[in-house]
Design an enzyme around this catalytic site. Structure first.
Site, PDB file in Angstrom:
ATOM      1  N   ILE A 219     -17.217 -18.330 -21.901  1.00 43.84           N
ATOM      2  CA  ILE A 219     -17.287 -19.682 -21.361  1.00 43.84           C
ATOM      3  C   ILE A 219     -17.108 -19.573 -19.845  1.00 43.84           C
ATOM      4  O   ILE A 219     -18.038 -19.746 -19.091  1.00 43.84           O
ATOM      5  CB  ILE A 219     -16.205 -20.573 -21.993  1.00 43.84           C
ATOM      6  CG1 ILE A 219     -16.397 -20.578 -23.514  1.00 43.84           C
ATOM      7  CG2 ILE A 219     -16.274 -21.970 -21.399  1.00 43.84           C
ATOM      8  CD1 ILE A 219     -15.244 -21.149 -24.284  1.00 43.84           C
ATOM      9  N   ASP A 278      -9.903 -27.464 -18.366  1.00 39.47           N
ATOM     10  CA  ASP A 278      -9.610 -27.578 -19.781  1.00 39.47           C
ATOM     11  C   ASP A 278      -8.299 -28.315 -19.931  1.00 39.47           C
ATOM     12  O   ASP A 278      -7.654 -28.664 -18.963  1.00 39.47           O
ATOM     13  CB  ASP A 278      -9.537 -26.196 -20.428  1.00 39.47           C
ATOM     14  CG  ASP A 278      -8.756 -25.229 -19.574  1.00 39.47           C
ATOM     15  OD1 ASP A 278      -9.313 -24.187 -19.207  1.00 39.47           O
ATOM     16  OD2 ASP A 278      -7.591 -25.539 -19.227  1.00 39.47           O
TER      17      ASP A 278
END
Lengths: 514, 514
Positions: A219, A278
């Protein structure tokens, strides 16, 4: 509801879908679907499309939501429109087909998104509405960014995290296994080289447990487990193929993206990656929803803690552990969290092929195999064996070590690779350059984030052989001129680019004199 | 800092800018600059560009940061690349020129953005870094969305709001006026038809005060003040031209965007608009920074309050008023806030030309001029006159009324229009359709947001004659079949589209029986 004049009768030239002839301009914008229309297109004028409009493009039973870009000049003839390449494929349409174009429908959940941005909680229904729209492709990249940001940090409480996980599970596939106990593992990440999965899975499968591991591609890191495994065997298996591998060998290591377990996660990741954002709730929901979808009953979470990885402190780790356990329990998962050392890379390789070599060295019990990777893998495999009832409490590591020593883990790994489609040799990079210590002394701190960035600038993971071969763990005493790490790349340009960045960074590896 | 091997010597084919020959494909993506490159382009391969890479494109002394899209096939020849149209113009480059393409530099303030997303405060330096990057074009649309979201709601405290305002002022132009007292006005918005500025400015200028009003185009509404004024006179004046108008007439009503007062605001608005997100701190910083940049010393803020406009409650209004005053004081502005009624549209027109007709009717003292618009304008003009010392406390409205009654406000407005480039007649829409009451009764509630949306779907403000002519204020007693409002559009498609939406909305105008 009040009725309007003669509005029951459809207006002439109304906003029902207009059709255009599809062209391909060969333009690839990856996941952001774009529709290219002529600025003097009669459809645009009558329906009121303009640049940046969001439109619904339909063909047969499928549709995509795209952003409009306008084209002057000769690229398109009158009555034609073009889609970006990924959108074309998603629609299953071909040049010459007629596509239906209309305004994108109101995105119902945007009021829920607004509410969350403005500080209100999202209940289960609101989460379902949002995730439903996300999976349907109705959210523009900006909306996705707003949702990710609104949930980042600690902005989701435990109930919201559970709601998000349930909504993600509800919009994806679920695999059900015949076995009563299905083991799984996940690493929270941010620690370069931490590829223990490729050693843990064969050990656990060799012990007779079922461990159908689905993993991600990178990611924001230089290599995901799926990228590393892909240098050794095929990973993009269908669900049916995956089942056959697990039936035969008890375990597998495949790419989760090919199995469509969490389409919501796939969409959100596209925005989390460039944003590098995140949140604890998102992390918990993302991990656990994928495990439930994968059919797991028992999950071991490896959570490295350190100043330069994702989880920065013991306090944050305890908080996440508690949340993982509680949300897991509510979802029917037994979750155990191993809090591990995140202060330096694991093993020597950072990058798919370099990490694969470390894994093979451990499985093959090569004398120069990285001892830290070996030990971490044994500890984690031991925890899984204990959760699975194949070792007594506290005895897991020893059982794992004996499976490794006896060659059964290596044999199982080779069998899994063969079952997945054939074992292959990881590639080697054509260019490399060492980064040398400027002075003598002891290694006192390592910046994992910057090392990962260097590996990415060198080309990982898109160039599987690229990355960093790390040679100076904490407390190593080095001489002036000694290599601290080697940068590998597939071309001289990437190598130079990585070094340009490196030269501007002080103390990626900090050395104290004396 | 540790030195690296032979990295002092530039690598062969290094990442310094490579040049490509510029083409135009005639593709317009508006403000998001895109660079189209061949997927087999040798520059891409050696430097590691891929789709969605962020690249710096330089030409002569200018540069833009763009997102990469890849092109297969014949659109571009080897060695060529194309820019989206707006980027081409921003760069001042033409087809055939050689452009320099390199990786976009690290965006330094992204760590500040992360910190804010994760709940930390932004000090003045951090705000400056972020706004500096925003104005330089270094933030991708996703990063802008994350910043807007992270600041939305009440997530900026007063010190951060002041820091944001100062950073915005610091990156834009500032106008300095010779007069010691410079009046200004702003409406917080969300209330359709609230175009009091076009009446207040001529009244205030006719009283001998200086009021150089810069206004916005519509952000999320069917008409901004600049859009409405533009149907009556040119508004995109340069700073020099604006000064001449103000010198001559004491006031003006121009488009702020043409004067580059707040480039940061212009960039952020592009993302606030599609996201439909705002926050108290952002609002305060945006408004006050533009007023400081415009050279104002005294500002009157019109703040409508109601369940379907931007400021929803008296409590929120008090909070905003206090913040506007405090931050204004710190910036050297005297700020007064008029809290007004936001429960229904002002006047009859919603949309540029329809609102302009209401304004002319008031200035011309037509017998059927909307009384509510007239009264609000007189109240607000009166407050400005009092702030400017041209009326005693409490006496402003009467002074304003006499200037209007005596025709001096109309004469001043006509003179301002002439000075700005010539007064024009607002256009009339070709198509219209009434929306009729389904039953008899009394109008009890009006949804401003939905009315605005209908006006937008009908084409406002891009189609200046489009919008809604509202006919049923609160407490009006209507008969079944009586028009509640009329939708105007420049084409039958937009009209039908607005009615499609309208038919799906219950109670845009709520009617109670009996």
């Amino acid at each position: 509801m009040t009725a309007g004049g003669d509005s029951a009768r459809p207006a002439v030239g109304g906003p029902a879908a207009s059709t255009l002839r599809l062209r391909s301009l060969g333009i690839d914008t990856l996941q952001e679907p774009m529709l290219f229309m002529r600025s003097d297109c009669s459809v645009c004028r009558s329906v009121g499309f303009t640049v940046l409009s969001r439109v619904r493009v339909g063909f047969a039973a499928r549709h995509v939501v795209a952003t409009v870009a306008m084209v002057d000049g000769n690229l398109l003839a009158d009555g034609e429109a073009a889609l970006s390449e990924t959108a074309l494929r998603a629609l299953g349409a071909h040049p010459g087909d007629r596509i239906a174009v209309s305004h994108a429908p109101e995105v119902g959940s945007l009021s829920d998104l607004r509410a969350k941005v403005f500080g209100h909680r999202l209940d289960d229904d609101a989460m379902r509405r949002i995730i439903g729209d996300v999976v349907a492709g109705n959210y523009s990249p900006l909306h996705l960014a707003a949702f990710v940001t609104a949930c980042a940090g600690e902005r989701l409480d435990e109930a919201e995290t559970l709601g998000l996980a349930r909504a993600m599970i509800g919009t994806g596939e679920r695999i059900v296994w015949p076995q009563p106990r299905v083991m799984d593992k996940h690493c929270v990440g941010g620690l370069p080289g931490n590829r223990t999965t490729l050693i843990v899975v064969p050990i656990v499968a060799a012990a007779g447990l079922t461990i159908p591991k689905t993993s991600s591609r990178a990611i924001t890191s230089p290599a995901g487990t799926a990228d590393t495994m892909e240098t050794l065997a095929p990973v993009a298996l269908t669900t049916a193929k995956m089942r056959r591998v697990v039936e035969r060998e008890g375990g597998c290591i495949v790419w989760g993206g090919a199995v469509a377990l969490s389409p919501a996660d796939d969409v959100l990741i596209r925005v989390e990656r460039p944003l590098d954002l995140d949140g604890e709730g998102q992390l918990v929901a993302s991990v656990l929803s994928k495990k439930v979808a994968a059919g797991a009953t028992h999950v071991l979470i490896d959570m490295p803690v350190g100043p330069t990885v994702k989880v920065r402190s013991a306090a944050a780790a305890q908080r996440l552990r508690a949340e993982m356990r509680a949300v897991g329990r509510a979802l029917g998962l037994a979750v155990d969290v191993a809090i591990t050392d995140g202060r330096q890379p694991v093993g020597r390789g950072i990058g798919p092929a370099l990490e694969a070599r470390d894994v093979l060295a451990v499985l093959q019990q090569a004398p120069d195999a990285p001892a830290d990777l070996r030990e971490r893998a044994l500890q984690l495999a031991g925890a899984v064996l204990e959760m699975g009832g194949k070792a007594p409490p506290g005895g897991g590591r020893d059982v794992a070590a004996s499976l490794l020593r006896g060659g059964r883990a290596l044999a199982k790994f080779e069998a899994i690779c063969a079952a997945q489609g054939g074992m292959r040799i990881p590639p080697t990079a054509a260019f490399s350059r060492p980064y040398l210590a400027a002075r003598a002394g002891r290694v006192t701190a390592i910046d994992n984030r910057r090392l990962a960035r260097i590996a990415k600038l060198a080309g990982a993971p898109q160039a599987p052989a690229a990355g960093v071969q790390f040679l100076a763990p904490l407390d190593t005493v080095v001489m002036a001129g000694q290599p601290l790490f080697v940068v590998h790349a597939e071309g001289p340009g990437e190598l130079a680019y990585a070094f340009d960045y490196l030269m501007a960074q002080p103390d990626v590896v900090a050395i104290a004199e004396g």
